[in-house]
Scaffold this motif. Sequence first.
Motif, PDB file in Angstrom:
ATOM      1  N   VAL A 172       6.956   5.572   8.434  1.00  0.00           N
ATOM      2  CA  VAL A 172       6.124   6.616   9.011  1.00  0.00           C
ATOM      3  C   VAL A 172       6.909   7.917   9.027  1.00  0.00           C
ATOM      4  CG1 VAL A 172       4.845   7.328  11.080  1.00  0.00           C
ATOM      5  CG2 VAL A 172       5.002   4.896  10.508  1.00  0.00           C
TER       6      VAL A 172
ATOM      7  N   ALA B 250       7.192  -7.506   7.248  1.00  0.00           N
ATOM      8  CA  ALA B 250       6.353  -6.331   7.016  1.00  0.00           C
ATOM      9  C   ALA B 250       7.160  -5.082   7.340  1.00  0.00           C
ATOM     10  CB  ALA B 250       5.102  -6.389   7.875  1.00  0.00           C
TER      11      ALA B 250
ATOM     12  N   SER C 269      -0.027   4.344   2.320  1.00  0.00           N
ATOM     13  CA  SER C 269       0.319   4.296   3.746  1.00  0.00           C
ATOM     14  C   SER C 269       1.733   3.766   3.975  1.00  0.00           C
ATOM     15  CB  SER C 269      -0.695   3.435   4.504  1.00  0.00           C
ATOM     16  OG  SER C 269      -0.653   2.107   4.042  1.00  0.00           O
ATOM     17  N   HIS C 270       2.469   3.500   2.908  1.00  0.00           N
ATOM     18  CA  HIS C 270       3.859   3.020   2.987  1.00  0.00           C
ATOM     19  C   HIS C 270       3.975   1.709   3.762  1.00  0.00           C
ATOM     20  CE1 HIS C 270       4.991   6.817   1.224  1.00  0.00           C
ATOM     21  NE2 HIS C 270       4.366   7.450   2.186  1.00  0.00           N
ATOM     22  N   ASN C 271       3.080   0.773   3.448  1.00  0.00           N
ATOM     23  CA  ASN C 271       3.112  -0.568   4.030  1.00  0.00           C
ATOM     24  C   ASN C 271       3.526  -1.565   2.951  1.00  0.00           C
ATOM     25  OD1 ASN C 271       2.196  -0.381   6.778  1.00  0.00           O
ATOM     26  ND2 ASN C 271       0.181   0.153   5.964  1.00  0.00           N
ATOM     27  N   TYR C 272       4.524  -2.414   3.277  1.00  0.00           N
ATOM     28  CA  TYR C 272       5.034  -3.400   2.337  1.00  0.00           C
ATOM     29  C   TYR C 272       5.181  -4.724   3.059  1.00  0.00           C
ATOM     30  CZ  TYR C 272       6.294   1.097   0.368  1.00  0.00           C
ATOM     31  OH  TYR C 272       6.253   2.396  -0.075  1.00  0.00           O
TER      32      TYR C 272
ATOM     33  N   LYS D 289       6.753  -0.828   7.487  1.00  0.00           N
ATOM     34  CA  LYS D 289       5.901   0.352   7.424  1.00  0.00           C
ATOM     35  C   LYS D 289       6.785   1.561   7.681  1.00  0.00           C
ATOM     36  CE  LYS D 289       1.915   2.683   9.421  1.00  0.00           C
ATOM     37  NZ  LYS D 289       1.179   2.997   8.241  1.00  0.00           N
TER      38      LYS D 289
ATOM     39  N   ASP E 273       0.870  -1.165   0.000  1.00  0.00           N
ATOM     40  CA  ASP E 273       0.000   0.000   0.000  1.00  0.00           C
ATOM     41  C   ASP E 273       0.910   1.219   0.000  1.00  0.00           C
ATOM     42  OD1 ASP E 273      -1.719   2.109   0.432  1.00  0.00           O
ATOM     43  OD2 ASP E 273      -2.809   1.156   2.074  1.00  0.00           O
ATOM     44  N   SER E 274       1.160   1.756  -1.178  1.00  0.00           N
ATOM     45  CA  SER E 274       2.114   2.868  -1.287  1.00  0.00           C
ATOM     46  C   SER E 274       1.581   4.134  -0.630  1.00  0.00           C
ATOM     47  CB  SER E 274       2.493   3.120  -2.748  1.00  0.00           C
ATOM     48  OG  SER E 274       1.339   3.354  -3.522  1.00  0.00           O
TER      49      SER E 274
ATOM     50  N   ASN F 168       9.223   0.778  10.838  1.00  0.00           N
ATOM     51  CA  ASN F 168       8.635  -0.250  11.693  1.00  0.00           C
ATOM     52  C   ASN F 168       8.719  -1.575  10.926  1.00  0.00           C
ATOM     53  OD1 ASN F 168       7.164  -1.869  13.376  1.00  0.00           O
ATOM     54  ND2 ASN F 168       5.312  -0.633  13.309  1.00  0.00           N
ATOM     55  N   TRP F 169       9.635  -2.449  11.354  1.00  0.00           N
ATOM     56  CA  TRP F 169       9.889  -3.722  10.697  1.00  0.00           C
ATOM     57  C   TRP F 169       9.326  -4.820  11.588  1.00  0.00           C
ATOM     58  CZ3 TRP F 169      15.347  -2.822   8.507  1.00  0.00           C
ATOM     59  CH2 TRP F 169      15.470  -3.400   7.248  1.00  0.00           C
TER      60      TRP F 169
END
Length: 136
Positions: free
Chosen positions: A84, A80, A60-63, A82, A57-58, A94-95
């Motif tokens: 922020v 995962a 919210s910068h979640n991969y 993220k 989700d580019s 946040n890994w």
Amino acid sequence: MVSQTETLAEWMPMVERCTDLAGEEGVPGYVRLVSGFMFPQQDGDRSWIKERLVSMDSTSHNYVNKMEASNVGLDGSINALKLVDYWDDSTLVNWSFQIDPLEGASEDSIIDYLGFLHKSGINRIEGAIRVSSIGV
């Protein structure tokens, strides 16, 4: 930037090469091979990870990626990431990881191993930031 294969080495200085293997970048199912010095190897050789994009989700910068194969011992783990926005042009990373239990391994030894691996990666990022900030 972390999701883009061609710029991953710029964001993570311990990555030397990132190569497309299958699928379309940014689309779940995309597979890439990442190699470099992300994780220390006893023989001093480069580590490599074949990872598949599970979701992205580019906005919210979640991969989320799954390690399909590697020479670091974390095959099958789900990673995962993220990003922020923080204050003063900083970014909080946040890994998180999900790992299937390994036969004969204790929780403490797995945590120690992951801590060692990821601390080495963080140290490489910090070193590259220091070098670039002093103009070397």
